[in-house]
Design an enzyme around this catalytic site. Structure first.
Site, mmCIF file in Angstrom:
data_model
loop_
_atom_site.group_PDB
_atom_site.id
_atom_site.type_symbol
_atom_site.label_atom_id
_atom_site.label_comp_id
_atom_site.label_asym_id
_atom_site.label_seq_id
_atom_site.Cartn_x
_atom_site.Cartn_y
_atom_site.Cartn_z
ATOM 1 C CG ASN A 7 -1.810 1.154 1.345
ATOM 2 O OD1 ASN A 7 -1.752 2.062 0.508
ATOM 3 N ND2 ASN A 7 -2.663 1.160 2.353
ATOM 4 C CE LYS A 14 -0.289 2.499 6.438
ATOM 5 N NZ LYS A 14 -1.702 2.666 6.443
ATOM 6 N NE ARG A 93 -6.063 1.761 -0.255
ATOM 7 C CZ ARG A 93 -6.052 2.915 0.395
ATOM 8 N NH1 ARG A 93 -4.969 3.338 1.003
ATOM 9 N NH2 ARG A 93 -7.137 3.642 0.449
ATOM 10 C CG HIS A 182 -12.524 3.670 3.047
ATOM 11 N ND1 HIS A 182 -13.251 4.672 3.657
ATOM 12 C CD2 HIS A 182 -11.228 3.971 3.255
ATOM 13 C CE1 HIS A 182 -12.429 5.551 4.201
ATOM 14 N NE2 HIS A 182 -11.177 5.142 3.969
ATOM 15 C CG HIS A 213 -13.464 2.219 6.692
ATOM 16 N ND1 HIS A 213 -12.671 1.103 6.590
ATOM 17 C CD2 HIS A 213 -12.610 3.260 6.879
ATOM 18 C CE1 HIS A 213 -11.405 1.446 6.710
ATOM 19 N NE2 HIS A 213 -11.344 2.757 6.891
ATOM 20 C CG ASN A 216 -6.566 9.420 10.011
ATOM 21 O OD1 ASN A 216 -7.075 10.432 10.498
ATOM 22 N ND2 ASN A 216 -5.293 9.110 10.116
ATOM 23 N N GLY A 217 -9.914 8.243 7.557
ATOM 24 C CA GLY A 217 -10.931 8.536 6.553
ATOM 25 C C GLY A 217 -12.182 7.760 6.949
ATOM 26 N NE ARG A 246 -9.569 12.710 3.022
ATOM 27 C CZ ARG A 246 -9.491 11.375 2.980
ATOM 28 N NH1 ARG A 246 -10.597 10.645 2.985
ATOM 29 N NH2 ARG A 246 -8.333 10.787 2.921
ATOM 30 C CG ASP A 288 -6.195 10.270 17.439
ATOM 31 O OD1 ASP A 288 -7.125 9.726 18.070
ATOM 32 O OD2 ASP A 288 -5.166 9.667 17.094
ATOM 33 N N GLY A 336 -10.434 2.162 12.864
ATOM 34 C CA GLY A 336 -9.941 2.669 14.150
ATOM 35 C C GLY A 336 -11.027 3.173 15.091
ATOM 36 C CG ASN A 340 -10.266 0.475 18.683
ATOM 37 O OD1 ASN A 340 -10.205 -0.580 19.288
ATOM 38 N ND2 ASN A 340 -9.638 0.693 17.537
ATOM 39 C CD GLU A 390 -8.459 -0.918 4.261
ATOM 40 O OE1 GLU A 390 -8.043 -0.486 5.354
ATOM 41 O OE2 GLU A 390 -8.683 -0.190 3.286
#
Ligand code: AMP
Length: 415
Positions: A7, A14, A93, A182, A213, A216-217, A246, A288, A336, A340, A390
Site C-alpha cells: 500500500n 506499508k 492497493r 475503502h 468504515h 482517519n478517513g 476532511r 484524532d 480505528g 474502538n 484490508e
C-alpha cells in the site's frame, strides 16, 4: 504460497507478506517519510522470526523505499524470503480504478497505461500506487502483480445513486460521478457480516446492511443482497462523513464563496477541505478521535461539537441508507474509530429504536478486537463490530486473480 501486499501512499509504503493458506502475516512493515525533505526516512519491520527492526535511512522516492524493503525481506540472515520465487504474487492497493476497473486486475503494460489515465481522477493517490508497482516490476520482474482497486467494490452502485445533478457532459467528458472508496474494507467486513447473518437465517441475497468504515478517513456503504448500492464518498474521498481532517458533505456553493472571500486559488480550497477540516477543523485541537473524546469529556465545547457533528452525520446516513434499501438487517462498525470507540457507536445508535436498533450498553463498552453482535437479543437490527483487514482482503483477491478465477468476488451475490 506467499503474497506480498503493498500500500504505497504519498510519503509512505506499508507492506505485509501473507501466507495465503494460513493467512498468517509472515512479515509486516512500514517505510515512512519517503521524499520528505525535513525528516529522515524510517523503516519499521516486524517478523516473528527476527522480531522488530527499526532504522533510519534516506529515501528520496518509492524506488529507494522498495529497494530497502526488498533488501530487508530477502536479507540472508534476518530475511523471511530465501528465494524471490517464494513470493507467488504482489497485490497492490490502487485507490482509483475509475469506471474501467471494476475488479482486481492482473497488471500488464496496457493495464498500467489505463491506470495512469484514470489517475487524473486521483492525482494525489494513484501516482504513488503506480510508483510502488513500477518499483516491484524492476526488483521482481517475473512475479505476477495484481491491482486491487479501492473503488471496485462500488461498481455495482446504480446510476441514479452515482450520478451528480450536474450537466451530463461533465460525466461523459471528465468522469464526474460518485465512485466511492475503502471498497476493500467494506467488502471484507461485509463478507463477515453476511456470514453472521446467514447463521441467523438471513440469506445473503435478501440481506440489507450498512457498513461504517470509521478511521482517519470515514465512509459508509449500503449493501443490498451482497452488492454495494450506495456509498458516502464520491468522485474523491472528500465527500460524505466528517473525517479526521476532511469536511465531508458541504453545500457546493461554500467552495465558491470561500474562494471569493479568501481570494484563494483552487489548491487552497482543496487543502482546506481535505487537510484543515473535519474533527480538526471544528475542534481546532486534533484530528484524532481519542483526543476529541478526551477533550469533550473534560468540557471542551468545540471538541464536544466536533463529536456531535461526527455522530449526527453518521446517523443521517443510517436513516438515508435504510430508506434507500427499504429496510435494515445490520449496521457494521469497523476501522480505528468504529472498532474502538464505544461513545461513537452509542451516539450513532441512540434513539434508533424506531428502526429496530437496540444497542447492548455493556457489550458496547467491553467488546473489542473480534467480530461480534453488540445489539440486545431483542434488537431487530444487529449492530456488528467487525475488525477490518484490508491487507488480508488484498491477498485473497490477488490469489484469486493469479489462480485465474473469472468468478466475481465471493461477496457479490449473483441473483
Ligand atoms: P484507522 O484509519 O482505521 O487506522 O483509524 C485511525 C483513527 O482511529 C485514529 O485517528 C483515531 O481517531 C481512531 N482511534 C483509534 N483508537 C481509538 C480509540 N480507542 N478511541 C477512539 N478512536 C480511536
Amino acid at each position: 504460497m506467499k503474497i506480498l501486499v503493498l500500500n504505497s501512499g504519498s510519503s509512505s509504503l506499508k507492506y505485509q507478506l501473507i501466507d495465503t493458506q494460513t493467512e498468517e502475516v509472515v512479515a509486516k512493515g512500514l517505510a515512512e517519510c519517503i521524499g520528505v525533505a525535513q525528516r529522515c526516512g524510517q523503516i519499521i519491520q516486524e517478523t516473528e522470526f527476527a522480531g522488530k527492526i527499526a532504522f533510519e535511512t534516506e529515501m528520496n522516492c518509492h524506488d529507494d523505499a522498495m529497494d530497502r524493503v526488498f533488501a530487508l525481506l530477502t536479507d540472508p540472515e534476518k530475511g523471511v524470503v530465501k528465494r524471490v520465487d517464494e513470493i507467488a504474487a504482489i497485490g497492490h492497493r490502487v485507490v482509483h480504478g475509475g469506471e474501467k476497473f471494476v475488479r482486481p486486475t492482473l497488471i500488464t503494460d496496457d493495464v498500467l497505461c489505463e491506470v495512469e489515465k484514470v489517475s487524473q481522477l486521483a492525482p494525489l493517490h494513484n501516482p504513488p500506487n503506480l510508483a510502488g508497482i513500477r518499483a516491484c516490476m524492476r526488483l521482481m520482474p517475473g512475479i505476477p502483480q495484481v491491482a486491487v482497486f479501492d473503488t471496485a467494490f462500488h461498481a455495482t452502485i446504480p446510476d441514479y445513486a452515482y450520478m451528480y445533478a450536474l450537466p451530463y457532459d461533465y460525466y461523459t467528458a471528465f468522469g464526474v460521478r460518485r465512485y466511492g472508496f475503502h471498497g476493500t474494507s467494506h467488502q471484507y467486513v461485509a463478507g463477515i457480516a453476511l456470514d453472521m447473518l446467514a447463521k441467523e437465517g438471513i440469506a445473503p441475497g435478501s440481506s440489507r446492511i450498512i457498513t461504517c468504515h470509521l478511521g482517519n478517513g470515514c465512509s459508509m456503504t449500503a449493501i443490498q443482497g451482497g452488492r454495494a448500492v450506495d456509498t458516502s464518498m464520491g468522485l474523491t474521498p472528500a465527500e460524505g462523513l466528517v473525517m479526521g481532517t476532511r469536511s465531508g458533505d458541504l453545500d457546493p456553493a461554500i467552495l465558491v464563496y470561500l474562494a471569493r472571500r479568501l481570494d484563494a486559488p483552487a489548491s487552497d480550497i482543496d487543502r482546506i477541505i481535505n487537510k484543515e477540516s473535519g474533527l480538526l477543523g471544528i475542534s481546532g485541537l486534533s484530528s484524532d478521535m481519542r483526543d476529541i473524546v478526551d477533550a469533550a469529556a473534560k468540557g471542551n465545547a468545540r471538541a464536544e461539537l466536533a463529536l456531535a457533528v461526527f455522530c449526527y452525520r453518521i446517523r443521517k446516513y443510517v436513516g438515508a441508507y435504510a430508506a434507500a434499501m427499504g429496510g435494515l438487517d445490520a449496521i457494521v462498525f469497523t476501522a480505528g474509530i468504529g472498532e474502538n470507540s464505544p461513545i461513537v457507536r452509542e451516539r450513532v445508535c441512540r434513539d434508533l429504536g424506531f428502526l429496530g436498533v437496540e444497542l447492548d450498553a455493556t457489550k458496547n463498552e467491553t467488546e473489542r478486537g473480534r467480530a461480534i453482535n453488540l445489539a440486545t437479543p431483542a434488537s431487530r437490527v444487529r449492530v456488528l463490530l467487525v475488525p477490518t483487514n484490508e491487507e488480508r482482503m488484498i491477498a485473497r483477491e490477488t490469489a484469486r486473480v493469479i489462480a485465474g478465477s473469472a468468478a466475481p468476488s465471493p461477496l457479490v451475490v449473483t441473483p
